[in-house]
Design a protein around this motif. Sequence first.
Motif, mmCIF file in Angstrom:
data_model
loop_
_atom_site.group_PDB
_atom_site.id
_atom_site.type_symbol
_atom_site.label_atom_id
_atom_site.label_comp_id
_atom_site.label_asym_id
_atom_site.label_seq_id
_atom_site.Cartn_x
_atom_site.Cartn_y
_atom_site.Cartn_z
ATOM 1 N N UNK A 107 1.174 -0.690 0.678
ATOM 2 C CA UNK A 107 -0.116 -0.322 0.188
ATOM 3 C C UNK A 107 0.894 1.142 0.134
ATOM 4 N N UNK A 108 0.462 2.489 -0.837
ATOM 5 C CA UNK A 108 1.187 3.653 -0.801
ATOM 6 C C UNK A 108 0.465 4.227 0.548
ATOM 7 N N UNK A 109 1.073 5.307 0.987
ATOM 8 C CA UNK A 109 0.507 6.500 2.391
ATOM 9 C C UNK A 109 1.435 5.459 3.631
ATOM 10 N N UNK A 110 1.916 4.923 3.905
ATOM 11 C CA UNK A 110 2.641 4.026 4.925
ATOM 12 C C UNK A 110 3.853 3.906 5.327
ATOM 13 N N UNK A 111 4.728 3.951 6.179
ATOM 14 C CA UNK A 111 5.889 4.000 6.147
ATOM 15 C C UNK A 111 6.285 1.957 5.772
ATOM 16 N N UNK A 112 7.278 1.774 4.530
ATOM 17 C CA UNK A 112 8.253 0.719 4.464
ATOM 18 C C UNK A 112 9.161 0.773 5.358
ATOM 19 N N UNK A 113 8.926 -0.662 5.927
ATOM 20 C CA UNK A 113 9.973 -1.544 7.235
ATOM 21 C C UNK A 113 10.816 -2.574 6.338
ATOM 22 N N UNK A 114 12.010 -2.357 5.572
ATOM 23 C CA UNK A 114 13.329 -3.728 5.018
ATOM 24 C C UNK A 114 13.925 -4.188 6.741
ATOM 25 N N UNK A 115 14.132 -5.246 6.483
ATOM 26 C CA UNK A 115 14.912 -5.994 8.076
ATOM 27 C C UNK A 115 15.544 -6.757 6.793
ATOM 28 N N UNK A 116 16.987 -6.816 7.074
ATOM 29 C CA UNK A 116 17.546 -7.935 6.429
ATOM 30 C C UNK A 116 18.140 -8.878 7.639
ATOM 31 N N UNK A 117 18.334 -10.395 7.384
ATOM 32 C CA UNK A 117 18.779 -11.100 7.567
ATOM 33 C C UNK A 117 20.190 -11.928 7.368
ATOM 34 N N UNK A 118 21.505 -11.984 7.551
ATOM 35 C CA UNK A 118 22.874 -12.350 7.182
ATOM 36 C C UNK A 118 22.587 -13.918 7.090
ATOM 37 N N UNK A 119 22.558 -14.353 6.362
ATOM 38 C CA UNK A 119 23.224 -15.845 6.058
ATOM 39 C C UNK A 119 23.897 -16.889 6.208
ATOM 40 N N UNK A 120 25.576 -15.913 5.329
ATOM 41 C CA UNK A 120 26.767 -16.039 5.208
ATOM 42 C C UNK A 120 27.447 -14.919 4.432
ATOM 43 N N UNK A 121 28.807 -15.120 5.040
ATOM 44 C CA UNK A 121 30.117 -14.281 4.897
ATOM 45 C C UNK A 121 31.102 -15.120 4.828
ATOM 46 N N UNK A 122 31.553 -14.544 3.039
ATOM 47 C CA UNK A 122 33.096 -15.238 2.562
ATOM 48 C C UNK A 122 33.718 -14.001 2.722
ATOM 49 N N UNK A 123 34.921 -13.726 2.295
ATOM 50 C CA UNK A 123 35.578 -13.162 1.942
ATOM 51 C C UNK A 123 35.114 -12.057 0.716
ATOM 52 N N UNK A 124 34.267 -12.643 0.061
ATOM 53 C CA UNK A 124 33.807 -11.775 -1.592
ATOM 54 C C UNK A 124 32.771 -11.906 -1.426
ATOM 55 N N UNK A 125 31.424 -12.316 -1.098
ATOM 56 C CA UNK A 125 30.638 -12.907 -1.093
ATOM 57 C C UNK A 125 29.710 -12.740 0.663
ATOM 58 N N UNK A 126 28.539 -11.807 0.127
ATOM 59 C CA UNK A 126 27.336 -12.218 1.331
ATOM 60 C C UNK A 126 26.304 -12.482 0.966
ATOM 61 N N UNK A 127 25.548 -13.597 1.177
ATOM 62 C CA UNK A 127 24.474 -14.112 1.037
ATOM 63 C C UNK A 127 23.297 -13.210 2.127
ATOM 64 N N UNK A 128 22.288 -12.710 1.824
ATOM 65 C CA UNK A 128 21.580 -13.010 2.684
ATOM 66 C C UNK A 128 19.393 -12.659 2.271
ATOM 67 N N UNK A 129 18.519 -13.288 3.364
ATOM 68 C CA UNK A 129 17.633 -12.745 3.109
ATOM 69 C C UNK A 129 16.719 -10.807 3.869
ATOM 70 N N UNK A 130 15.927 -10.336 2.830
ATOM 71 C CA UNK A 130 15.005 -9.290 3.282
ATOM 72 C C UNK A 130 13.659 -9.534 3.309
ATOM 73 N N UNK A 131 13.557 -8.632 3.694
ATOM 74 C CA UNK A 131 12.110 -9.038 3.696
ATOM 75 C C UNK A 131 11.548 -7.148 3.820
ATOM 76 N N UNK A 132 10.654 -6.725 3.314
ATOM 77 C CA UNK A 132 9.939 -6.259 2.837
ATOM 78 C C UNK A 132 8.575 -5.795 3.244
ATOM 79 N N UNK A 133 8.122 -4.872 4.104
ATOM 80 C CA UNK A 133 6.792 -4.979 5.233
ATOM 81 C C UNK A 133 6.134 -3.746 5.127
#
Length: 167
Positions: A107-133
């Motif tokens: 919906x328009x007219x409301x603040x959107x919240x993004x949340x990230x969860x880090x799944x994996x961190x390597x020297x040259x790569x990061x994998x993550x999941x993100x939600x938008x609510x």
Amino acid sequence: MGNTAFQDTYPEELSHCYGCGKNNPHGHQLKSYWEGNETRAVFMPEPFHTAIPGFVYGGLIASLIDCHGTGSASAAAYRELGRELGSRPEQRFVTAALNIDYLAPTPMGVELELRGVICEVKERKVVLDITLSAMGKVCAKGHMVAVKMPETMIRASVTDEDTLKAI
């Protein structure tokens, strides 16, 4: 949320991103922070972000997930290294893969919240999941693979054309 946004610690020459660059007055100016072991950002869509009246354009959602993800990847890399955000050499990331599932109209007219969860961190790569609510309801989920920004991109952003020719 923490006091300093991840994006505000980027070096000036790497702060022009449309989604999160503090030096891009036409962009989203997204600001991401640590909140415990998750990352968080909020964004208020403008009327011009409309898909159809009352609902947010899906491209905006993808852009927000993308930029929150690369910022979160940068912060996760610094945290993994035990280094202060923004210290050199910079830990900047770009998107290698981004998959988004749109779960509900946003919906328009409301603040959107993004949340990230880090799944994996390597020297040259990061994998993550993100939600938008919106209003506590998850409207989109993203899964991202972010990779360390190639040196050629860092060098290319340093200065003007004459300097680029010398590189």
